[in-house]
Design a protein around this motif. Structure first.
Motif, mmCIF file in Angstrom:
data_model
loop_
_atom_site.group_PDB
_atom_site.id
_atom_site.type_symbol
_atom_site.label_atom_id
_atom_site.label_comp_id
_atom_site.label_asym_id
_atom_site.label_seq_id
_atom_site.Cartn_x
_atom_site.Cartn_y
_atom_site.Cartn_z
ATOM 1 N N LYS A 1 -6.839 32.921 19.836
ATOM 2 C CA LYS A 1 -6.642 32.037 18.686
ATOM 3 C C LYS A 1 -8.100 31.197 18.517
ATOM 4 O O LYS A 1 -9.043 31.420 19.229
ATOM 5 N N GLU B 1 -6.924 31.951 8.213
ATOM 6 C CA GLU B 1 -5.604 32.438 8.332
ATOM 7 C C GLU B 1 -5.323 33.922 7.615
ATOM 8 O O GLU B 1 -4.684 34.542 7.905
ATOM 9 N N LYS C 1 -1.950 33.612 10.516
ATOM 10 C CA LYS C 1 -1.554 32.295 10.535
ATOM 11 C C LYS C 1 -1.407 31.820 11.913
ATOM 12 O O LYS C 1 -1.818 30.615 12.233
ATOM 13 N N ASP C 2 -0.740 32.556 12.755
ATOM 14 C CA ASP C 2 -0.704 31.975 14.217
ATOM 15 C C ASP C 2 -1.923 31.934 15.052
ATOM 16 O O ASP C 2 -2.036 31.608 16.020
ATOM 17 N N PHE D 1 -5.206 27.088 14.882
ATOM 18 C CA PHE D 1 -4.515 25.902 15.586
ATOM 19 C C PHE D 1 -5.371 24.555 14.798
ATOM 20 O O PHE D 1 -6.519 24.594 14.916
ATOM 21 N N ASN E 1 -0.017 21.719 13.679
ATOM 22 C CA ASN E 1 0.804 23.059 14.262
ATOM 23 C C ASN E 1 1.696 22.641 15.459
ATOM 24 O O ASN E 1 2.170 23.424 16.403
ATOM 25 N N GLU F 1 5.230 21.416 17.222
ATOM 26 C CA GLU F 1 6.626 21.547 17.003
ATOM 27 C C GLU F 1 6.995 20.092 17.257
ATOM 28 O O GLU F 1 6.618 19.170 18.139
ATOM 29 N N LYS G 1 -6.303 40.473 11.480
ATOM 30 C CA LYS G 1 -4.897 40.873 11.248
ATOM 31 C C LYS G 1 -4.815 42.061 10.526
ATOM 32 O O LYS G 1 -5.787 42.444 9.644
#
Length: 358
Positions: free
Chosen positions: A5, A27, A32-33, A36, A41, A43, A158
């Motif tokens: 990341k 991204e 997208k993941d 950060f 980001n 939760e 990706k």
């Protein structure tokens, strides 16, 4: 735990808008993941300190966005926020520098200068020895592209989905044209013709001529003998006995490509889709095959290839410039190629359409 990341550390009052733009680009390239950006980001119900620690543990690269206000506003005693141990930017950068398996890259934005060691807290002074990377507002797209290529050596990009093959359009059945007068009445015409033949054969004059032919009768012209003068004149005019026609063509002109394809469907055709004119198609015909350019009025926006199978005119490939979707069309004609009706397709979704000659 896999470290794949990118952690983007920044001060909200300093470079928030720039970091949002950087995050969108990253991204698109890495997923997208894979990026950060602190509170966006998090939760619900997760402690901020725990989330930062977890994100840093999963990050292979930490981008420290430094702008003109990166140090933060000073408190009552004149100490800027960066020098306060509880400052979150201080804590993020300090934790990132402490990790041996994490690459830290100072990112200079908005014309900010490279910080020197005496301008940093003791646990952040290592940042002054690291190679910086500047993104200028005047070279934004280029500089960001260079940064992406550098990160691609550390973070996997990706995977883009494989393009779906263009489905061959299903031909639209054409309505049957109305029967012509001949189709409706040809039996009556043939009957009348047979009756006339019977009446002619049974007539007295026909019977008399038929009997004379069987008996070897000749016409008056055949009984007329040629004189010797006529024979000599013909010999002088044509001594070899052969006539030569200088204007006779030795070879016939071969049929053109459009003639072999029954219809001449080349040229400019306006495209109407669901009753709305959508530009025009410029077709170059080569027998049963053709190439075409698609114009949205006077601007070329697409091109492709196609085939005419004797009944239907359909595309085998149709691409719009800068558009990843798959397009296609199929048209049929029952009036000799004067008008064509059928469908267009966008990723297999059909729409009623027709083409009309310019």
């Amino acid at each position: 735990m896999e470290k794949n990341k990118i952690f983007l550390s920044h001060r909200h009052s300093d470079t928030q808008s720039d970091c949002h733009r950087i995050r969108e680009t990253l991204e698109e390239e890495f997923g997208k993941d894979a990026v950060f950006l602190d509170i966006e980001n998090l939760e619900p119900g997760i402690r901020f300190a725990d989330a930062i620690e977890k994100a840093l543990a999963e990050s292979k690269v930490v981008l420290v966005a430094i702008g003109p206000d990166w140090y933060g506003t000073p408190d009552e005693s004149g100490v800027t926020r960066l020098f306060q141990p509880k400052d979150w930017v201080h804590r993020e950068v300090s934790a990132a520098l402490a990790r041996q398996d994490t690459r830290v890259i100072p990112l200079l934005l908005k014309g900010a200068s490279r910080p020197t060691a005496d301008q940093l807290p003791e646990d952040l002074q290592e940042l002054a020895d690291l190679q910086t990377f500047e993104i200028s507002i005047t070279r934004w797209k280029y500089d960001l592209g260079v940064l992406v290529e550098a990160l691609a050596k550390l973070i996997p990009r990706k995977k883009n989905p494989e393009p779906e093959p263009t489905p061959r359009p299903r031909p639209v059945p054409l309505p049957k044209p109305p029967k012509s007068w001949w189709a409706k009445n040809y039996l009556w015409v043939l009957g009348i013709f047979v009756v006339l033949i019977i009446l002619m054969v049974s007539s007295k004059d026909f019977q008399q001529g038929f009997e004379e032919g069987l008996n070897g009768a000749v016409s008056a012209n055949e009984n007329e003998a040629l004189t010797q003068e006529d024979i000599n004149a013909q010999r002088e005019e044509n001594p070899t006995g052969n006539e030569i026609y200088e204007d006779r063509k030795l070879e016939e002109t071969p049929p053109s490509a459009t003639q072999t394809a029954v219809f001449d469907y080349s040229g400019k055709w306006w495209l109407w889709e669901e009753g709305v004119r959508m530009g025009y198609i410029l077709i170059k015909q080569n027998g049963y095959y053709f190439t075409f350019d698609y114009y949205f009025f006077n601007q070329k926006t697409g091109e492709g290839t196609g085939e005419f199978d004797g009944t239907y005119l359909y595309s085998t490939q149709f691409k719009l410039i800068g558009d990843p979707n798959n397009y296609g069309f199929t048209f049929g004609s029952y009036d000799g190629g004067i008008s064509w009706v059928g469908q267009t397709f966008n990723n297999g979704i059909p729409a009623t359409a027709e083409i009309r000659k310019d």
